[in-house]
Scaffold this active site. Structure first.
Site, PDB file in Angstrom:
ATOM      1  N   ASP A   1      -1.274   7.940  -3.939  1.00 22.17           N
ATOM      2  CA  ASP A   1      -1.474   8.952  -2.823  1.00 22.17           C
ATOM      3  C   ASP A   1      -0.372   8.632  -1.738  1.00 22.17           C
ATOM      4  OD1 ASP A   1      -2.851   6.719  -1.848  1.00 22.17           O
ATOM      5  OD2 ASP A   1      -4.671   7.822  -1.230  1.00 22.17           O
TER       6      ASP A   1
ATOM      7  N   GLU B   1     -10.084   4.270  -4.101  1.00 24.86           N
ATOM      8  CA  GLU B   1     -10.238   3.425  -2.969  1.00 24.86           C
ATOM      9  C   GLU B   1     -11.759   3.412  -2.362  1.00 24.86           C
ATOM     10  OE1 GLU B   1      -6.078   4.308  -0.904  1.00 24.86           O
ATOM     11  OE2 GLU B   1      -7.601   4.039   0.499  1.00 24.86           O
TER      12      GLU B   1
ATOM     13  N   GLU C   1      -5.152  -4.918  -1.339  1.00 28.78           N
ATOM     14  CA  GLU C   1      -4.076  -4.569  -0.415  1.00 28.78           C
ATOM     15  C   GLU C   1      -4.345  -5.307   0.857  1.00 28.78           C
ATOM     16  OE1 GLU C   1      -3.159  -0.359  -0.164  1.00 28.78           O
ATOM     17  OE2 GLU C   1      -1.544  -0.635   1.759  1.00 28.78           O
TER      18      GLU C   1
HETATM   19  O1  KIV Z   1      -0.804   4.853  -3.020  1.00 30.54           O
HETATM   20  C1  KIV Z   1      -0.334   3.829  -3.349  1.00 30.54           C
HETATM   21  O2  KIV Z   1       0.885   3.673  -3.332  1.00 30.54           O
HETATM   22  C2  KIV Z   1      -1.273   2.579  -3.389  1.00 30.54           C
HETATM   23  C3  KIV Z   1      -0.410   1.179  -3.596  1.00 30.54           C
HETATM   24  C4  KIV Z   1       0.005   0.793  -2.086  1.00 30.54           C
HETATM   25  C5  KIV Z   1      -1.286   0.397  -4.262  1.00 30.54           C
HETATM   26  O3  KIV Z   1      -2.469   2.830  -3.485  1.00 30.54           O
END
Ligand code: KIV
Length: 266
Positions: A47, A117, A183
């Protein structure tokens, strides 16, 4: 170990054989075609496309419609790669039906799995998605969709928060996730989580002991020279290369050096 055709079992095999996993983000057909020719294990249609491709200031602006459009372009460019697609902001917090509609849309657009997430409050929905036969990757630590609640882009899991992060990782593994993105987590915490759970961790800003690493494609290619977080290594100067190419093109047009007779039809 070089290229292997990744599938959901490949993640477990990599962890079992201590073979690190490489993952990059990708949002469009053009770069998907390039990634499809590389050894990189898997693609994340993250995202983060709301920021990188659409210029928003956070991932909160990604919608399921945006995700679907980008996923289908990436799938057309990378028919043989394992693709993980992000469930965007609030798509897993408005009830089961909305979440499952989102999962269906992403799967039909071409992902092999979805990424959710969040920690404890996402467990029931993650269980449901997994039971429906869709592989789920978790994402804890810095969760950009919760950036306002977290108070900014800060390293997560420091001090007494480490135990909570480990518990979250264990809950996600028990809920059936096949992998977890960590992260911006201290190296020691990511190492401990990676040792204690039996599914692979994919780190971004989580040190070398995660079971794999993910970077945003544009970041690793050096597309934005002003973006220099501590965790980033750039593997190319794409910004410099592109600026130079465009300036040479401009100069040669103005100087009437392009096109030459060889580049023109008679
Ligand atoms: O959306 C994204 O790019 C991510 C990465 C940073 C893991 O979730």
């Amino acid at each position: 170990m070089s290229a292997m055709a990744m599938n959901v079992h490949g993640f477990a095999k990599c962890k079992a054989s201590a073979r690190k996993i490489s993952m990059v983000t990708c949002y469009d057909y053009w770069s998907a075609q390039i990634i499809n020719k590389t050894d990189v294990d898997c693609i994340l249609v993250g995202d983060s496309l709301a920021m990188v491709m659409h210029g928003f200031d956070s991932t909160v602006h990604a919608t399921i419609e945006m995700m679907v459009m980008h996923v289908s372009a990436v799938r057309r460019g990378a028919p043989s790669k394992f693709i993980i697609g992000d469930m965007p902001f609030l798509s897993c917090s408005k009830g089961l039906e909305v979440a499952m509609d989102g999962v269906q849309a992403l799967m039909q657009a071409g992902v092999n799995s979805v990424k959710v997430e969040g920690d404890a409050h996402q467990i029931p929905i993650i269980r449901h998605i997994v039971e429906a036969g869709v592989p789920v990757m978790g994402h804890i630590g810095l969760m950009p969709q919760s950036i306002h609640g977290l108070g900014g882009h800060k390293v997560q899991g420091r001090g007494d928060k480490a135990e909570r992060l480990l518990m979250s990782a264990m809950e996600l593994a028990n809920a059936g996730c096949f992998g977890i993105v960590l992260e911006c987590v201290p190296t020691e915490v990511a190492a401990c989580i990676s040792q204690k759970i039996d599914i692979p961790t994919i780190g971004i800003g989580a040190g070398p002991q995660a079971d794999g690493q993910v970077l945003v494609l544009q970041d690793l290619l050096g597309a934005n020279p002003d973006f220099k977080p501590k965790f980033l290594r750039t593997y190319a100067d794409s910004h410099g290369v592109v600026v130079d190419a465009l300036n040479r093109f401009h100069a040669e047009v103005v100087a009437e050096e392009f096109p030459s007779s060889k580049e023109s039809y008679r």
